[in-house]
Design a protein around this motif. Structure first.
Motif, mmCIF file in Angstrom:
data_model
loop_
_atom_site.group_PDB
_atom_site.id
_atom_site.type_symbol
_atom_site.label_atom_id
_atom_site.label_comp_id
_atom_site.label_asym_id
_atom_site.label_seq_id
_atom_site.Cartn_x
_atom_site.Cartn_y
_atom_site.Cartn_z
ATOM 1 N N GLY A 137 29.887 52.953 53.327
ATOM 2 C CA GLY A 137 29.037 51.936 53.552
ATOM 3 C C GLY A 137 30.077 50.573 53.302
ATOM 4 O O GLY A 137 29.382 49.234 53.285
ATOM 5 N N SER A 138 31.180 50.557 53.499
ATOM 6 C CA SER A 138 32.264 49.421 53.294
ATOM 7 C C SER A 138 32.045 48.586 51.893
ATOM 8 O O SER A 138 31.638 47.373 52.148
ATOM 9 N N PRO A 139 32.042 49.231 50.956
ATOM 10 C CA PRO A 139 31.903 48.236 49.800
ATOM 11 C C PRO A 139 32.625 46.876 49.518
ATOM 12 O O PRO A 139 32.271 46.150 49.112
ATOM 13 N N GLN A 140 33.714 47.265 50.323
ATOM 14 C CA GLN A 140 34.877 46.054 50.074
ATOM 15 C C GLN A 140 34.387 44.886 50.732
ATOM 16 O O GLN A 140 34.963 43.631 50.453
ATOM 17 N N ARG A 141 33.503 44.722 51.622
ATOM 18 C CA ARG A 141 32.873 43.676 52.241
ATOM 19 C C ARG A 141 31.664 43.022 51.741
ATOM 20 O O ARG A 141 31.349 41.978 51.888
ATOM 21 N N ALA A 142 31.348 43.684 50.388
ATOM 22 C CA ALA A 142 30.217 43.245 49.452
ATOM 23 C C ALA A 142 30.545 41.743 48.971
ATOM 24 O O ALA A 142 29.834 41.293 48.284
ATOM 25 N N TYR A 143 31.873 41.440 48.783
ATOM 26 C CA TYR A 143 32.209 40.382 47.888
ATOM 27 C C TYR A 143 33.614 39.819 48.320
ATOM 28 O O TYR A 143 34.282 40.370 49.052
ATOM 29 N N PRO A 144 33.753 38.471 47.976
ATOM 30 C CA PRO A 144 35.000 37.928 48.493
ATOM 31 C C PRO A 144 36.268 38.313 47.377
ATOM 32 O O PRO A 144 35.772 38.844 46.278
ATOM 33 N N ALA A 145 37.557 38.306 47.825
ATOM 34 C CA ALA A 145 38.448 38.688 46.929
ATOM 35 C C ALA A 145 39.743 37.973 47.122
ATOM 36 O O ALA A 145 39.920 37.280 47.912
ATOM 37 N N ILE A 146 40.346 38.049 46.001
ATOM 38 C CA ILE A 146 41.869 37.497 45.767
ATOM 39 C C ILE A 146 42.571 38.799 45.760
ATOM 40 O O ILE A 146 42.479 39.503 44.852
ATOM 41 N N HIS A 147 43.565 38.979 46.547
ATOM 42 C CA HIS A 147 44.611 39.838 46.699
ATOM 43 C C HIS A 147 45.757 39.565 46.181
ATOM 44 O O HIS A 147 46.595 38.552 46.760
ATOM 45 N N GLY A 155 54.524 40.415 37.657
ATOM 46 C CA GLY A 155 53.838 39.480 37.104
ATOM 47 C C GLY A 155 52.302 39.489 37.653
ATOM 48 O O GLY A 155 51.608 38.793 37.446
ATOM 49 N N LYS A 156 52.267 40.648 38.544
ATOM 50 C CA LYS A 156 51.012 41.012 39.165
ATOM 51 C C LYS A 156 49.815 41.173 38.351
ATOM 52 O O LYS A 156 48.419 40.420 38.373
ATOM 53 N N THR A 157 49.989 41.774 37.358
ATOM 54 C CA THR A 157 48.997 42.179 36.574
ATOM 55 C C THR A 157 48.630 41.190 35.673
ATOM 56 O O THR A 157 47.303 40.635 35.331
ATOM 57 N N SER A 158 49.441 40.467 34.893
ATOM 58 C CA SER A 158 49.275 39.362 33.914
ATOM 59 C C SER A 158 48.886 38.128 34.833
ATOM 60 O O SER A 158 47.692 37.632 34.368
ATOM 61 N N THR A 159 49.103 38.006 36.143
ATOM 62 C CA THR A 159 48.357 36.851 37.086
ATOM 63 C C THR A 159 47.164 37.182 37.228
ATOM 64 O O THR A 159 45.968 36.463 37.318
ATOM 65 N N ALA A 160 46.827 38.559 37.531
ATOM 66 C CA ALA A 160 45.440 38.915 38.002
ATOM 67 C C ALA A 160 44.504 38.813 36.671
ATOM 68 O O ALA A 160 43.346 38.152 36.714
ATOM 69 N N TYR A 195 40.831 44.894 39.870
ATOM 70 C CA TYR A 195 41.488 46.067 40.047
ATOM 71 C C TYR A 195 43.017 46.090 39.749
ATOM 72 O O TYR A 195 43.721 45.374 40.637
ATOM 73 N N THR A 196 43.453 46.801 38.624
ATOM 74 C CA THR A 196 44.919 46.694 38.397
ATOM 75 C C THR A 196 45.627 48.006 38.254
ATOM 76 O O THR A 196 44.833 48.838 37.830
ATOM 77 N N SER A 197 46.786 48.045 38.277
ATOM 78 C CA SER A 197 47.527 49.322 37.698
ATOM 79 C C SER A 197 48.927 49.093 37.267
ATOM 80 O O SER A 197 49.446 48.117 37.619
ATOM 81 N N ALA A 235 36.394 39.449 43.369
ATOM 82 C CA ALA A 235 37.021 40.883 42.988
ATOM 83 C C ALA A 235 38.669 40.216 43.018
ATOM 84 O O ALA A 235 38.842 39.511 44.066
ATOM 85 N N VAL A 236 39.354 40.706 41.957
ATOM 86 C CA VAL A 236 40.823 40.256 41.752
ATOM 87 C C VAL A 236 41.358 41.660 42.035
ATOM 88 O O VAL A 236 41.271 42.269 41.185
ATOM 89 N N ILE A 237 41.964 41.594 43.207
ATOM 90 C CA ILE A 237 42.566 42.984 43.459
ATOM 91 C C ILE A 237 44.131 43.017 43.546
ATOM 92 O O ILE A 237 44.831 42.335 44.558
ATOM 93 N N GLU A 238 44.832 43.762 42.874
ATOM 94 C CA GLU A 238 46.152 44.111 42.926
ATOM 95 C C GLU A 238 46.841 45.207 43.777
ATOM 96 O O GLU A 238 46.119 46.282 43.635
#
Length: 423
Positions: free
Chosen positions: A16-26, A32-37, A54-56, A122-125
């Motif tokens: 159902g395209s859950p990624q469309r349910a909220y705005p995001a920062i990508h 530095g991605k995880t620290s910044t996220a 969402y980080t890894s 959502a803050v997505i790395e």
């Protein structure tokens, strides 16, 4: 790995395209991605927004990758969402030549979790690169590009220009791009992508940046030029000029998302509150005292250079021992060469990853750089920690406040050590 967005797109469609349910920062970049996220997440929560992050990779549990309001998703919620996603994933696998990857699955779980919560933002790395990364189904309105250097060259290309081209793929039509200062060969593909899709770019050193920074107890105090004005007396409980840079990126991203700019500044006190509670486990994280034990996941030359600079600037060790374990596909020689001027002894070990560099191979490289008298070998991490602490304490008279151990070389090494050391 076979890079193909088709499988994750198909899975998200049937969900159902859950990624469309909220705005995001990508977010993309090399370091530095995880620290910044995490700083972006903390700032949003200070402003009262419900966040998904969402980080890894993770340090102790896969649930760390999927955070709600700053906390790892609960076991119960993780299992519940997995049970919804898994049967549909199996259907996709059955009709595909290549199965969904581990990262495809965690991405789908994150997007579904955030839609169910629900979150305000959502803050997505990215996991790897950008254009072909599983997260690149967002079309996010705000994109952040942290400093780009050489890493994952086997997947992304042999030059910084190639890597920047891959990472700039997260920039979509009409987006606002917040970019760290980049090498010229990285800046060009980013600017070309912005022109191609009609994106607006704000660059560190132009529209935003770090004006001043001063070392403080437990971190540093910053003066930041944001998109909307100057934010003074901002304390962050993180060490190093690279974390100050990450803070400037985080602030500009949040300003862009919340509509701040030339005509409007965010509430400065709220910004201070958000930064004051930010954290970044495994990034010059102090887990023990007397002797001080720091954990730092630097695993490429760009990251290790930032760690070394922070050690020299913010820590006055009279004696420092490095405990190093790396993955086989990393530039171990460069990591060791960067460490050599600032550490007295290196203890080499092997982490629990199946991709770990064999300890004998790492010891050979270390001996070439440090000389045999400054290298200790301990194949098992508990023994390596014990040896590093003993070496740090040797030849020290009285107080141990000036001696330290740095555990570094890989996020896996840090995660292994954290399980043993963190109370």
């Amino acid at each position: 790995m076979v890079f193909d967005l088709g499988r994750i797109e198909e899975l998200l469609d049937v969900l159902g395209s859950p990624q469309r349910a909220y705005p995001a920062i990508h977010l993309t970049g090399t370091n530095g991605k995880t620290s910044t996220a995490r700083m972006i997440d903390s700032l949003f929560r200070a402003f009262g927004l419900h966040t998904g992050r969402y980080t890894s990779p993770h340090l102790e549990t896969v649930r760390e990758r999927i955070s709600l309001d700053g906390e790892p998703v609960s076991e119960e919620r993780f299992i519940s969402v997995y049970r919804e996603v898994a049967p549909l994933a199996r259907l996709i696998d059955e009709r595909s030549d290549e199965p969904l990857t581990y990262f495809d699955m965690t991405t789908a779980l994150a997007f579904a979790t955030f839609a169910d919560a629900p979150v305000d933002v959502a803050v997505i790395e990215v996991g790897l690169g950008g254009a072909e990364d599983s997260t690149n189904v967002l079309g996010a309105g705000v994109c952040v590009i942290t400093p780009i250097g050489l890493d994952h060259t086997e997947w992304l290309g042999d030059t910084i220009g190639d890597i920047a081209l891959a990472k700039s793929g997260i920039i979509h039509k009409g987006a606002t791009v917040i970019s760290a200062t980049q090498p010229e060969e990285a800046a060009q593909p980013i600017l070309e992508r912005c022109a191609e899709v009609g994106a607006t770019i704000a660059r560190e050193g132009g529209e935003f940046g770090v004006l001043r920074r001063a070392v403080a107890v437990g971190g540093q105090v910053l003066s930041l030029q944001g998109l909307g004005g100057v934010y003074d007396n901002v304390f962050i409980p993180l060490h190093g000029a690279h974390q100050a840079q990450n803070a400037a990126l985080a602030l500009a991203a949040v300003e862009a998302f919340l509509g701040a700019g030339a005509a409007r500044q965010l509430d400065v006190e709220t910004v201070r509150e958000g930064f004051a509670v930010a954290d970044s486990p495994g990034r010059l994280e102090r887990v023990r005292s007397a002797p001080t034990i720091l954990l730092d996941g630097a695993h490429n030359p760009h990251g290790m250079a930032a760690t070394v600079n922070a050690l020299q600037e913010e820590f006055a060790f009279s004696r420092l021992v490095a405990l190093v374990g790396v993955l086989e596909d990393k530039d171990a020689s460069s990591l060791l060469e960067l460490l050599e001027p600032v550490v007295d002894v290196v203890v080499v070990t092997q982490n629990t990853s199946p991709r770990a560099m064999p300890v004998a191979e790492l010891a050979e490289l270390a001996t070439e750089i440090f000389g045999p008298d400054r290298v200790e070998v301990a194949p098992e991490l508990p023994d390596a920690i014990e040896a590093a602490v003993a070496l740090a304490e040797s030849d020290v008279q009285g107080e141990l406040s000036g001696v330290g151990v740095l555990v570094t070389g890989s996020v896996v090494t840090v995660a292994d050590a954290r399980r043993l050391l963190k109370r």
